[in-house]
Design a protein around this motif. Structure first.
Motif, PDB file in Angstrom:
ATOM      1  N   ASN A 159       2.720  -2.060 -48.287  1.00 26.75           N
ATOM      2  CA  ASN A 159       3.899  -2.920 -48.189  1.00 26.75           C
ATOM      3  C   ASN A 159       5.069  -2.128 -48.763  1.00 26.75           C
ATOM      4  O   ASN A 159       5.228  -1.994 -49.973  1.00 26.75           O
ATOM      5  N   THR A 179       3.245  -2.833 -43.585  1.00 27.30           N
ATOM      6  CA  THR A 179       4.463  -3.608 -43.376  1.00 27.30           C
ATOM      7  C   THR A 179       5.615  -2.826 -43.978  1.00 27.30           C
ATOM      8  O   THR A 179       5.627  -2.525 -45.170  1.00 27.30           O
ATOM      9  N   HIS A 181       9.681  -2.991 -44.389  1.00 27.08           N
ATOM     10  CA  HIS A 181      10.727  -4.006 -44.289  1.00 27.08           C
ATOM     11  C   HIS A 181      12.027  -3.479 -43.710  1.00 27.08           C
ATOM     12  O   HIS A 181      12.817  -4.259 -43.181  1.00 27.08           O
TER      13      HIS A 181
END
Length: 833
Positions: A159, A179, A181
């Protein structure tokens, strides 16, 4: 020699460095905010600094007392494992790691928002392996650099905020779900990029010399995709969600799958193949790029293609489209090769527009529920086009060519394998070309609609093959043959002999194999009856003609009856297949007595009927010429005045009262006097009265002079000269009735030479007398005659033999004054003698 630093009491470091027993250089941060940077000294040794404490001492071992031995820098050779390991620990740490050639690195961020920047120093001959976890990751390397993305310790996911690599030879994003962002930028790759697990990011930008592909275990969720790869792009997992393709360029095949709606700015595969499968495929509204460039293009979308803007294609030679239940809007900019389109989808419209002057082949365009619209500035070849519930509209600036590749499936009635089909309430077909429409043998067109022009073919030149058919409304209108168009013989334009019975109606007879058959109607089948009395003073006529050819239906007969009352008639939905159409018309008394329409010259002349035949109004062919084999297979080419090929009428021939139907002609003969008198047509006789000429006699006067005789002439009009002339009477068919008109005085010399024949040619049909008149009280009949078509005819009371057509009258010579005998016509003088 590295400088050695002794341990200073109570010194607290933000970060430490140690050469482990395994030969690794371990750098560790603490729980605070560490800012660590590495560099190479002038002597080529690796040194770390902390933004707070400065140089981070490196523990390289312990002395005999167990105290650590520290140095400010360390040579690469001293790191025997060849790896630098950095654990940043807690806090929002920052690391800028410069790696010399041959030294690998493993960097792990701890709790907090860590920024890792790894820079591989060049030149590199050995290469570097870089493994990193962190929130902001940037790696710049070279062709021998290999990068792998790691999850944080104790986690099974990645992340992060941003990942950027520059000029890295190989990038491995690992097996953990990722992931990101902000964005992922993998630039300058030298090797393949393989996605092993799921990657979710707003932006994925990849450039390099390798391929970009997915394993079956991966899923790509990205808002903006920007890829340049020399060895192909395969992002083909059904779980992908790709919103926008900015620029996707490859020198090899591209396969892109997205279960979401996809917007494309440009996908360019050059001469390779592009396959795009998405819920919908649309064009970006703010770019001016050719959207899809490929040699072969496959587009599949459940909910339409090109709904935002028309997708622009370039260099496409093979186009396959499946739009599911959506529309298709394409602009093809083919610049290299002709396009072959194979398209099939469920519900929606297909639109394809191509520029570049090259051919477009609609090999198979099938729309279950929708319409098809195609434009091309070159030739268009149609092999199989079906609009399951809509229209087919194709326009080519070049030739429009219709081809049947498998004629054996047509069936005996030509219904089983049509090449162009438009079904549903809007089932219409419009084919247009700026050059030619050419249909090969065994081509059929079917349209469900029967509205006017439901099937319209328009081109300057139309060429049709054998076994051609247009079918509208499931057989309401069927057209097959357009040549040879019927042409009237000169004898067809000559009124029939009223003394002969009319030809009987021609029975419908199918032609023998190979027999020449006219399209539209058979000119030699035209028949009319003799007018029969209708009510009291009116008459009924029946026109019959064989219309159509085998298998045709829904033809229309247009008739100009040559009468003011109900002059024009349109008889629709006539069957073809050599059946005879018989149509009746009632002529009013005024029509018979006064009509001069269609060139009729006399009340006793036949009534002139003009007609034309056209196919069902739902079938329209427009062009300057038509070519089609006749039933013998011999090509017949004909120019079409007025450019309406589906009709024998020229729409350009008009009068103020209506069209001129010049293609067909028929005549209704006015009956002889053996019908009731009330039905007999009567009109004024053509010759105009002649003003009487005052008789003039020439006299001579002689005058005597002293020297000579002079003679002069003068005119005089003595009262003794009588008024003598010939007059013409138009006799009534009723012996007890008065003459049809007042007697007409004839010009002098009427009975001399051919004057009498010229007089007869000007008179309407009827019975006449010529009288010799002396003053007003003496009238002598010298000739009695009955005329038909300007010529005397022989009646039952005439002589049984010979060619004499005039009735001589015996006149007593004493009845004529000798002084006036010289004024009689020469014919009468000879006969009296």
């Amino acid at each position: 020699m590295p400088s050695i630093r002794s341990l200073e009491k109570r010194l607290v470091l933000n970060a430490t460095a140690e050469l482990t027993a395994l030969g690794e250089l371990l750098v560790q941060g603490d729980a605070g905010f560490d800012t660590i940077e590495s560099s190479l000294t002038t002597g080529g040794e690796l040194q770390f600094t902390d933004s707070v404490t400065g140089v981070i001492p490196i523990t390289i071992g312990h002395d005999v007392f167990g105290n650590p031995i520290r140095v400010d820098s360390i040579g690469v050779d001293a790191i025997t494992s060849g790896r630098v390991r950095v654990d940043l620990g807690g806090g929002n740490d920052s690391l800028h790691l410069r790696l010399p050639d041959g030294l690998n690195a493993t960097v792990r961020g701890g709790l907090g928002n860590d920024t890792v920047d790894v820079e591989v120093l060049s030149p590199s001959t050995i290469g570097n392996e870089v493994e990193v976890s962190g929130e902001m990751i940037s790696v710049s390397g070279n062709a021998k650099t290999s990068f792998e993305l790691l999850p944080e310790l104790g986690t099974s996911v990645v992340n992060i905020t941003e990942l950027t690599t520059q000029d890295v030879g190989h990038v491995d994003l690992g097996e953990a779900p990722i992931t990101v962002h902000d964005r992922v930028q993998l630039l300058g790759l030298q090797d393949d990029l393989v996605l092993e697990s799921s990657l979710t990011t707003p932006v994925l930008e990849v450039t390099g010399q390798g391929a970009v592909r997915q394993l079956s275990t991966s899923t790509l969720v990205v808002d903006d995709l920007d890829v340049t790869a020399d060895a192909g792009v395969t992002l083909n997992q059904s779980s992908n969600e790709i919103s926008t393709v900015r620029i996707l360029t490859s020198d090899s095949d591209v396969r892109l799958v997205s279960q979401s709606d996809l917007i494309v700015e440009q996908i360019n595969a050059g001469d390779a193949r592009v396959e795009v499968l998405a819920n919908s495929i649309n064009d970006s509204a703010d770019d001016n790029l050719a959207d899809l460039i490929a040699d072969e293009l496959l587009l599949e979308a459940n909910d339409g293609i090109g709904n935002v803007r028309e997708l622009e294609l370039q260099s496409v030679t093979q186009l396959d489209v499946d739009a599911g239940d959506g529309n298709v809007d394409l602009v093809s900019l083919a610049v290299d090769e002709p396009v072959v389109a194979r398209i099939e989808f469920g519900s929606g419209d297909f639109r394809l527009e191509q520029f570049g002057g090259l051919d477009l082949t609609l090999e198979s365009v099938i729309v279950d529920q929708g319409s098809i619209w195609v434009r091309n500035d070159g030739d268009v070849i149609i092999k199989d086009v079906v609009a399951g519930d809509g229209y087919v509209d194709v326009h080519a600036e070049g030739d429009l060519i219709l081809v049947d590749d498998d004629s054996i499936e047509d069936g005996p009635d030509r219904k089983l394998d049509p090449e162009i089909v438009a079904l549903g309430t809007d089932g219409r077909v419009r084919l247009a070309s700026d050059q030619r429409i050419v249909a090969s043998d065994n081509v059929q067109i079917q349209a469900a609609s029967i509205e006017a022009g439901a099937v319209t073919l328009s081109a300057p030149v139309i060429e049709l093959g054998q076994q051609f058919e247009i079918n509208t409304g499931d057989g309401v209108g069927i057209a097959r043959q357009f040549t040879p168009r019927p042409e009237l013989d000169p004898e067809d334009l000559v009124p029939p002999n009223p003394d002969l019975p009319p030809r009987p109606a021609a029975p419908p007879v199918a032609p023998e194999p190979g027999e020449l058959t006219e399209a539209f109607y058979q000119h030699d089948s035209i028949r009319t009856n003799i007018l029969s009395q209708f009510d009291v003073n009116d008459a009924e006529g029946i026109l019959s003609v064989n219309v159509g050819t085998e298998g045709e239906n829904g033809l229309t007969l247009l008739i100009d009856w040559g009468a003011e009352s109900d002059r024009f008639q349109r008889v629709e939905n006539l069957p073809g297949s050599f059946q005879t159409a018989s149509v009746s018309h009632v002529y009013m008394e005024d029509d018979i007595l006064n009509s001069t329409l269609n060139g009729r010259g006399s009340a006793t002349d036949p009534l002139n009927v003009l007609f034309a035949v056209e196919h069902h109004e739902s079938i329209v062919l427009l062009g300057e010429s038509i070519s089609q084999p006749n039933t013998k297979g011999i090509l017949v080419s004909m120019d079409v005045p007025g450019s309406v090929i589906s009709s024998t009428d020229n729409p350009l021939t008009l009068t103020s009262s209506g069209p001129i139907l010049e293609s067909g002609a028929a005549f209704f003969v006015i009956p002889r006097v053996n019908v009731p008198l009330a039905f007999l047509p009567i009109r004024d006789v053509i010759p105009e009265p002649v003003d009487p000429v005052t008789p003039v006699a020439m006299t001579t006067t002689t005058t005597l002079t002293s020297v000579t005789f002079e003679t002069s002439e003068a005119s005089s009009s003595p009262a003794s000269i009588r008024d003598e002339y010939f007059q013409l009477r138009a006799l009534s068919p009723d012996p007890d009735a008065a003459d049809l008109i007042e007697p007409i005085r004839l010009p002098e010399r009427t009975l001399e030479g051919d004057s009498l024949n010229r007089l007869f040619s000007q008179l309407p049909d009827g019975e006449y007398e010529i009288q010799y008149v002396i003053d007003e009280a003496d009238e002598r009949t010298i000739l009695q005659v009955e005329l038909r078509d300007g010529r005397p005819i022989q009646t039952g009371d005439d002589l049984e033999a010979g060619t004499l057509r005039l009735t001589p009258l015996d006149l007593d010579d004493s009845d004529l004054d000798d002084s006036n005998s010289d004024q009689l016509p020469s014919e009468e003088r000879d006969r009296d003698e």
